[in-house]
Design an enzyme around this catalytic site. Structure first.
Site, PDB file in Angstrom:
ATOM      1  N   CYS A  88      -2.244   9.523   2.738  1.00 30.51           N
ATOM      2  CA  CYS A  88      -1.773   8.924   1.483  1.00 30.51           C
ATOM      3  C   CYS A  88      -2.699   9.232   0.317  1.00 30.51           C
ATOM      4  CB  CYS A  88      -1.616   7.423   1.638  1.00 30.51           C
ATOM      5  SG  CYS A  88      -3.123   6.624   2.197  1.00 30.51           S
ATOM      6  N   GLU A 138       0.880  -1.174   0.000  1.00 30.89           N
ATOM      7  CA  GLU A 138       0.000   0.000   0.000  1.00 30.89           C
ATOM      8  C   GLU A 138       0.912   1.216   0.000  1.00 30.89           C
ATOM      9  OE1 GLU A 138      -3.381   0.178   0.017  1.00 30.89           O
ATOM     10  OE2 GLU A 138      -3.709  -1.982   0.034  1.00 30.89           O
TER      11      GLU A 138
HETATM   12  P1  NAD Z   1       8.096   4.450   5.148  1.00 28.25           P
HETATM   13  O1  NAD Z   1       8.107   3.669   3.897  1.00 28.25           O
HETATM   14  O2  NAD Z   1       9.260   5.311   5.461  1.00 28.25           O
HETATM   15  O3  NAD Z   1       7.920   3.480   6.433  1.00 28.25           O
HETATM   16  C1  NAD Z   1       6.909   2.511   6.538  1.00 28.25           C
HETATM   17  C2  NAD Z   1       7.363   1.395   7.482  1.00 28.25           C
HETATM   18  O4  NAD Z   1       8.547   0.793   6.972  1.00 28.25           O
HETATM   19  C3  NAD Z   1       7.699   1.860   8.897  1.00 28.25           C
HETATM   20  O5  NAD Z   1       7.208   0.901   9.802  1.00 28.25           O
HETATM   21  C4  NAD Z   1       9.207   1.917   8.907  1.00 28.25           C
HETATM   22  O6  NAD Z   1       9.764   1.654  10.169  1.00 28.25           O
HETATM   23  C5  NAD Z   1       9.576   0.814   7.948  1.00 28.25           C
HETATM   24  N1  NAD Z   1      10.862   1.078   7.264  1.00 28.25           N
HETATM   25  C6  NAD Z   1      11.410   2.302   6.985  1.00 28.25           C
HETATM   26  N2  NAD Z   1      12.576   2.134   6.322  1.00 28.25           N
HETATM   27  C7  NAD Z   1      12.769   0.816   6.177  1.00 28.25           C
HETATM   28  C8  NAD Z   1      13.784   0.016   5.569  1.00 28.25           C
HETATM   29  N3  NAD Z   1      14.839   0.569   4.981  1.00 28.25           N
HETATM   30  N4  NAD Z   1      13.656  -1.335   5.607  1.00 28.25           N
HETATM   31  C9  NAD Z   1      12.579  -1.906   6.180  1.00 28.25           C
HETATM   32  N5  NAD Z   1      11.588  -1.197   6.780  1.00 28.25           N
HETATM   33  C10 NAD Z   1      11.673   0.132   6.776  1.00 28.25           C
HETATM   34  O7  NAD Z   1       6.753   5.288   5.077  1.00 28.25           O
HETATM   35  P2  NAD Z   1       6.257   6.412   6.068  1.00 28.25           P
HETATM   36  O8  NAD Z   1       7.154   7.603   5.936  1.00 28.25           O
HETATM   37  O9  NAD Z   1       6.025   5.850   7.423  1.00 28.25           O
HETATM   38  O10 NAD Z   1       4.826   6.756   5.418  1.00 28.25           O
HETATM   39  C11 NAD Z   1       4.677   7.640   4.371  1.00 28.25           C
HETATM   40  C12 NAD Z   1       4.440   6.949   3.043  1.00 28.25           C
HETATM   41  O11 NAD Z   1       3.479   5.969   3.175  1.00 28.25           O
HETATM   42  C13 NAD Z   1       3.913   7.898   1.992  1.00 28.25           C
HETATM   43  O12 NAD Z   1       4.519   7.622   0.751  1.00 28.25           O
HETATM   44  C14 NAD Z   1       2.437   7.566   1.926  1.00 28.25           C
HETATM   45  O13 NAD Z   1       1.817   7.884   0.716  1.00 28.25           O
HETATM   46  C15 NAD Z   1       2.451   6.103   2.182  1.00 28.25           C
HETATM   47  N6  NAD Z   1       1.181   5.677   2.712  1.00 28.25           N
HETATM   48  C16 NAD Z   1       0.399   4.865   1.973  1.00 28.25           C
HETATM   49  C17 NAD Z   1      -0.831   4.478   2.460  1.00 28.25           C
HETATM   50  C18 NAD Z   1      -1.753   3.578   1.695  1.00 28.25           C
HETATM   51  O14 NAD Z   1      -2.713   3.138   2.273  1.00 28.25           O
HETATM   52  N7  NAD Z   1      -1.511   3.289   0.436  1.00 28.25           N
HETATM   53  C19 NAD Z   1      -1.246   4.937   3.702  1.00 28.25           C
HETATM   54  C20 NAD Z   1      -0.411   5.760   4.430  1.00 28.25           C
HETATM   55  C21 NAD Z   1       0.812   6.121   3.944  1.00 28.25           C
END
Ligand code: NAD
Length: 468
Positions: free
Chosen positions: A252, A218
């Site tokens: 998002c 997602e």
């Molecule tokens: P992110 O990708 O930075 O982090 C998401 C999760 O991944 C967190 O739990 C984080 O700890 C983990 N993570 C971060 N870096 C990692 C790595 N290198 N290896 C493994 N795990 C890792 O996202 P965010 O900043 O928390 O959220 C923002 C993004 O999420 C935006 O792009 C937004 O559009 C998207 N988003 C999508 C939805 C949806 O339903 N499609 C909903 C909310 C947010």
């Protein structure tokens, strides 16, 4: 530090193993058991509502109303939906059997996948952890969860709540950042459900490939909002401003940018400006209903995006309070950074177009978005948008609310993700749909066995008819 990491690694390996053993007992296969667990989850949330709302307030400045509306209430509603329809979703579905297999019956059986991993982001730190969890439990799985470390207060509150409500061999939570995620991703799961950005989505998919684990991603992206001049601009302004400035733009599916038909641009900008004032007052920093940016890194990122645009209204910010005013931008170049990366904050660039085909071409020239919004009362134009563009989901004459409709699958397409969830779609995402054919023993047509007695000419005539 190294010792702590090793300890956590050991614990993660042990818990995944424990969950495998627990799953193998078969307890989670019973629909009654699943309903019981969903009700337990509901009670745990309801019993800790105050604590969760306070944590949301601390992490993102969410008002209690917004926290309930977009996080807690939404999840409780989804549990109710699941409890109500679970028997129906879990029931084997009879499907047609071709005549050639006369005497046989075919049906689809949904079986749980096993042990699943759910990784959540920080922007709706409660709902985006709990909503996939509801699907995972409803489908009869064990689950390991990792909330986002950036929303630290929600992360610790939800972990404490879930740990005291469920045994770890059924549901376990690990708090932490990249290191914890990496250790989790090293394990073999039966499904990984990830919500977050595109870059980490790729890391997750790569890790999953090592174990051939299916993933739901997602992700985000730039969700466009197109406004035709025939739209009711006052209503459009309210619905756009609500969807955009909810959670200070950190949603998002927030409208990322506006494409407005040239003749309506000025009027829409004026309506938007007035609406922002109606919603949050003359100085939104004073409003109890306006949120805050998650951290300084994102604050700086947003400030950087301001550089290439002309501010129509807003733009005020206070770094020490992580406050960023709802801001309308015009004079934006389609090639500027603000039009290349997902904004994920309260900045709304407004661009103009002449003809609907120009707006469609603009959208189609970019990666497929998670959501697309279109304002116009003209049904022909609405159909055209549905036919000529591709996006995870669409709202016609509104924004964001399609995601809280349990009967609509929610998910991305292309760069905005893969797979979907909510309601029935969640149940299916966390299930394996097993195709089963049961044949009769009452008779046995010998025609299909060698030595074949049918002529090829007869087979060619008969097969299309009997396979229908
Ligand atoms: P992110 O990708 O930075 O982090 C998401 C999760 O991944 C967190 O739990 C984080 O700890 C983990 N993570 C971060 N870096 C990692 C790595 N290198 N290896 C493994 N795990 C890792 O996202 P965010 O900043 O928390 O959220 C923002 C993004 O999420 C935006 O792009 C937004 O559009 C998207 N988003 C999508 C939805 C949806 O339903 N499609 C909903 C909310 C947010």
């Amino acid at each position: 530090m190294k010792e702590a990491i090793e300890l956590e690694k050991k614990e993660i390996v042990e818990i995944v193993e424990k969950q495998r053993r627990f799953f193998a007992i078969g307890k989670t296969r019973s629909v009654d058991f699943r309903i019981e667990q969903l009700l337990k989850l509901k009670a745990a949330i309801e019993g800790n509502e105050k604590k969760l709302l306070a944590a949301l307030g601390k992490d993102l400045g969410k008002s209690e109303i917004e926290g309930y509306l977009s996080e807690i209430g939404l999840s409780l509603g989804e549990i109710d939906h699941m409890v109500r329809y679970l028997e129906q979703y879990a029931r084997p579905k009879k499907v047609k059997t071709p005549l050639i297999y006369f005497g046989a019956r075919s049906f689809v059986v949904s079986e749980p996948l096993g042990v699943v991993l759910i990784l959540a982001p920080w922007n709706y730190p409660f709902q985006l952890l709990v909503s996939p969890l509801i699907g995972a439990l409803a489908a009869g799985n064990c689950a390991v969860l990792k909330p986002s470390e950036l929303a630290g207060n929600v992360s610790s509150a939800i972990s404490e709540i879930l740990r005291s409500a469920f045994p770890e061999e059924y549901l376990a939570v690990f708090e932490g950042g990249v290191e914890t995620s990496t250790t989790l991703l090293d394990q073999k799961f039966d499904h990984i459900f990830f919500t977050g950005g595109e870059a980490v989505g790729k890391v997750v998919m790569k890790a999953a490939a090592r174990h051939l684990t299916p993933v739901t991603l997602e992700l985000g992206g730039k969700s466009p909002c197109i406004v035709e001049e025939d739209a009711d601009l006052a209503i459009a302004a309210r619905r756009i401003a609500w969807g955009k400035f909810l959670n200070a733009g950190q949603t998002c599916v927030a409208p990322d940018y506006l494409l407005v038909q040239k003749n309506a641009k000025r009027e829409l900008l004026d309506f938007l400006k007035a609406t922002i004032q109606d919603f949050f007052g003359a100085d939104p920093i004073e409003s109890p209903f306006y949120g805050r940016i998650i951290d300084e890194r994102h604050f700086d990122r947003l400030e950087g995006l301001l550089a290439d645009a002309e501010v129509f209204s807003g733009g005020h910010r206070v770094k020490s309070e992580k406050y960023f005013e709802p801001t309308l931008l015009h004079g934006v170049s389609p090639d500027s950074p603000i039009m290349s990366e997902e904004i994920f904050g309260p900045l709304l660039p407004v661009l103009e177009y002449e003809k609907l085909s120009d707006a469609i071409a603009f959208v189609n020239g970019r990666p497929k978005p998670l959501a697309l919004y279109f304002f116009s009362g003209d049904k022909e134009k609405q159909q055209r948008i549905l036919r000529e563009t591709s996006s995870g989901g669409v709202c016609l004459n509104d924004t964001v609310i399609h995601i809280s409709t349990n009967d609509l699958p929610f998910g991305g397409v292309g760069a905005s993700g893969m797979g979907s969830y909510h309601g029935r779609a969640s149940f299916d995402t966390f299930s394996h749909r097993k195709g089963v054919l049961r044949n009769t023993q009452a008779f046995d047509l010998k025609l299909k066995y060698p030595p074949y007695r049918l002529s090829l000419a007869f087979l060619k005539k008969m097969m299309p008819w009997t396979m229908r």
